[in-house]
Design a protein around this motif. Structure first.
Motif, short mmCIF file in Angstrom:
data_model
loop_
_atom_site.label_atom_id
_atom_site.label_comp_id
_atom_site.label_asym_id
_atom_site.label_seq_id
_atom_site.Cartn_x
_atom_site.Cartn_y
_atom_site.Cartn_z
N GLU A 1 28.80 35.14 36.76
CA GLU A 1 29.41 34.91 38.08
C GLU A 1 30.58 33.95 37.91
O GLU A 1 30.41 32.85 37.36
CB GLU A 1 28.36 34.32 39.04
N ASP A 2 31.78 34.34 38.36
CA ASP A 2 32.95 33.50 38.15
C ASP A 2 33.21 32.51 39.29
O ASP A 2 34.06 31.64 39.17
CB ASP A 2 34.19 34.36 37.91
N HIS A 3 32.49 32.64 40.39
CA HIS A 3 32.62 31.70 41.51
C HIS A 3 31.70 30.52 41.21
O HIS A 3 30.48 30.62 41.34
CB HIS A 3 32.23 32.37 42.82
N GLU A 4 32.27 29.38 40.81
CA GLU A 4 31.46 28.28 40.29
C GLU A 4 30.51 27.69 41.32
O GLU A 4 29.36 27.37 41.01
CB GLU A 4 32.37 27.20 39.73
N ARG A 5 30.96 27.54 42.56
CA ARG A 5 30.07 26.98 43.59
C ARG A 5 28.89 27.90 43.85
O ARG A 5 27.74 27.45 43.95
CB ARG A 5 30.85 26.72 44.88
N LEU A 6 29.14 29.20 43.94
CA LEU A 6 28.06 30.14 44.16
C LEU A 6 27.11 30.14 42.97
O LEU A 6 25.88 30.19 43.14
CB LEU A 6 28.62 31.55 44.37
N ALA A 7 27.66 30.05 41.77
CA ALA A 7 26.81 30.02 40.57
C ALA A 7 25.88 28.81 40.59
O ALA A 7 24.70 28.92 40.27
CB ALA A 7 27.68 30.01 39.31
N ARG A 8 26.42 27.66 41.01
CA ARG A 8 25.57 26.46 41.09
C ARG A 8 24.47 26.63 42.12
O ARG A 8 23.31 26.24 41.89
CB ARG A 8 26.43 25.23 41.43
N LEU A 9 24.80 27.21 43.27
CA LEU A 9 23.80 27.42 44.32
C LEU A 9 22.70 28.37 43.85
O LEU A 9 21.51 28.14 44.09
CB LEU A 9 24.47 27.97 45.58
N VAL A 10 23.11 29.45 43.17
CA VAL A 10 22.12 30.41 42.67
C VAL A 10 21.22 29.75 41.62
O VAL A 10 20.00 29.92 41.66
CB VAL A 10 22.83 31.64 42.07
N HIS B 1 31.17 33.15 32.88
CA HIS B 1 32.10 33.60 33.92
C HIS B 1 32.88 34.85 33.54
O HIS B 1 33.64 35.36 34.36
CB HIS B 1 33.10 32.47 34.23
N ARG B 2 32.69 35.33 32.32
CA ARG B 2 33.49 36.46 31.85
C ARG B 2 32.61 37.47 31.12
O ARG B 2 31.52 37.14 30.62
CB ARG B 2 34.60 35.99 30.90
N ILE B 3 33.09 38.70 31.01
CA ILE B 3 32.35 39.76 30.32
C ILE B 3 32.17 39.44 28.85
O ILE B 3 31.08 39.59 28.29
CB ILE B 3 33.08 41.11 30.49
N ASP B 4 33.24 38.97 28.20
CA ASP B 4 33.14 38.71 26.76
C ASP B 4 32.15 37.59 26.47
O ASP B 4 31.37 37.66 25.51
CB ASP B 4 34.51 38.41 26.15
N ALA B 5 32.12 36.56 27.33
CA ALA B 5 31.17 35.46 27.15
C ALA B 5 29.74 35.95 27.39
O ALA B 5 28.80 35.52 26.71
CB ALA B 5 31.50 34.31 28.08
N ALA B 6 29.57 36.85 28.35
CA ALA B 6 28.24 37.39 28.63
C ALA B 6 27.72 38.21 27.45
O ALA B 6 26.56 38.09 27.05
CB ALA B 6 28.29 38.25 29.89
N TRP B 7 28.60 39.04 26.89
CA TRP B 7 28.18 39.86 25.73
C TRP B 7 27.75 38.96 24.58
O TRP B 7 26.72 39.21 23.93
CB TRP B 7 29.32 40.78 25.31
N PRO C 1 36.96 37.92 35.91
CA PRO C 1 38.36 37.75 35.48
C PRO C 1 38.82 38.76 34.43
O PRO C 1 40.00 39.11 34.39
CB PRO C 1 38.37 36.33 34.90
N ASP C 2 37.90 39.23 33.57
CA ASP C 2 38.31 40.16 32.52
C ASP C 2 37.81 41.59 32.77
O ASP C 2 37.71 42.39 31.84
CB ASP C 2 37.85 39.67 31.15
N GLY C 3 37.51 41.91 34.05
CA GLY C 3 37.17 43.29 34.36
C GLY C 3 35.96 43.45 35.25
O GLY C 3 35.37 42.47 35.73
N ASP C 4 35.60 44.68 35.49
CA ASP C 4 34.44 45.02 36.31
C ASP C 4 33.16 44.76 35.50
O ASP C 4 33.03 45.22 34.37
CB ASP C 4 34.52 46.51 36.69
N GLY C 5 32.23 44.02 36.10
CA GLY C 5 30.98 43.71 35.41
C GLY C 5 30.22 44.94 34.96
O GLY C 5 29.41 44.88 34.03
N LEU C 6 30.46 46.08 35.63
CA LEU C 6 29.77 47.30 35.22
C LEU C 6 30.16 47.74 33.81
O LEU C 6 29.40 48.45 33.15
CB LEU C 6 30.06 48.43 36.21
N LEU C 7 31.33 47.30 33.34
CA LEU C 7 31.72 47.63 31.97
C LEU C 7 30.76 46.98 30.97
O LEU C 7 30.41 47.59 29.95
CB LEU C 7 33.15 47.15 31.70
N LEU C 8 30.34 45.76 31.28
CA LEU C 8 29.35 45.09 30.44
C LEU C 8 28.03 45.84 30.48
O LEU C 8 27.40 46.08 29.43
CB LEU C 8 29.14 43.65 30.91
#
Length: 230
Positions: free
Chosen positions: A8-17, A32-38, A56-63
């Motif tokens: 999740e790239d929205h930092e405040r929402l990520a903290r709340l979750v 916050h990014r697909i490459d970091a998630a992979w 920021p680096d694309g649609d999460g569905l690509l991951l």
């Protein structure tokens, strides 16, 4: 504590979750990014993935498509503001197990993540073993013969990773990520202390297995009798 990966790239929402999940006993590493998630998913055996689409680096569905193409069964909840029917269908067709539009109620998100984690546990073996040992993650038990010892969550994750590698060397960074996640600060020497404790427990159980230090690389779980025979 269960551990998931939140992309999740929205930092405040990520903290709340993360706060909401922590209150339910679920730890979350955040990227916050697909490459970091992979990269994170290659290092840590997460129980579930919560994935935003607009990254920021694309649609999460690509991951997600890449994970499914590689054979990963990790349960995935797509969390996104895209709520059109076509978007929901695209998410499910890409391999998502669930789809929750924003805005959402935290209680509902927690309930859905819990359901994914239960599903993952149903897919996992109840007693993964290696050599003369048996591990029962659901009960936090390390067993050898008719003896058993309780392991804290970090030590259980270390043993699971070492056992799954079947005697191969596991790098220190991978072991630290498995035990404490990617975002928790790991104090210098914490891994060595945990390994020392596990060695004492293996010895007390009378196991043939030993955690071997591979200098400059990491650790491996190996059978003492096999090594002597070789």
């Amino acid at each position: 504590m269960n551990r998931i990966l939140l992309v999740e790239d929205h930092e405040r929402l990520a903290r709340l979750v993360c706060t909401g999940l922590a209150g339910a006993g679920i730890a979350a590493d955040v990227v916050h990014r697909i490459d970091a998630a992979w990269s994170a998913l290659q290092q840590v055996d997460y129980g579930a993935l919560v994935l935003d689409r607009g990254l920021p680096d694309g649609d999460g569905l690509l991951l997600l498509q890449r994970l499914r193409g590689a054979g990963s069964p990790i349960p995935c909840l797509v969390l996104t503001a895209r709520d059109a029917l076509a978007d929901r269908v695209a998410g499910l067709d890409s391999g998502a197990d669930d789809y929750l539009p924003k805005p959402f109620a935290m209680d509902e998100l927690v309930a859905r993540v819990r359901a994914l984690l239960r599903r993952q546990k149903e897919l996992e073996p109840l007693d993964p073993g290696h050599g003369d040992l048996r591990l029962v993650p659901s009960d936090g038990l390390l067993q050898c013969g008719d003896q058993s010892v309780q392991l804290p969550a970090s030590e259980m994750q270390l043993m699971l990773l070492l056992a799954r590698k079947g005697g191969e060397t596991v790098r220190r960074t991978a072991l630290e990520a498995a035990a404490w996640g990617l975002t928790e600060a790991v104090t210098p020497g914490a891994l060595d202390v945990a390994v020392h404790r596990l060695r004492r427990k293996l010895s007390a159980l009378g196991s043939r297995l030993r955690i071997v230090n591979v200098r400059g690389l990491g650790y491996a779980l190996r059978d003492e009798e096999k090594q002597v025979a070789e």
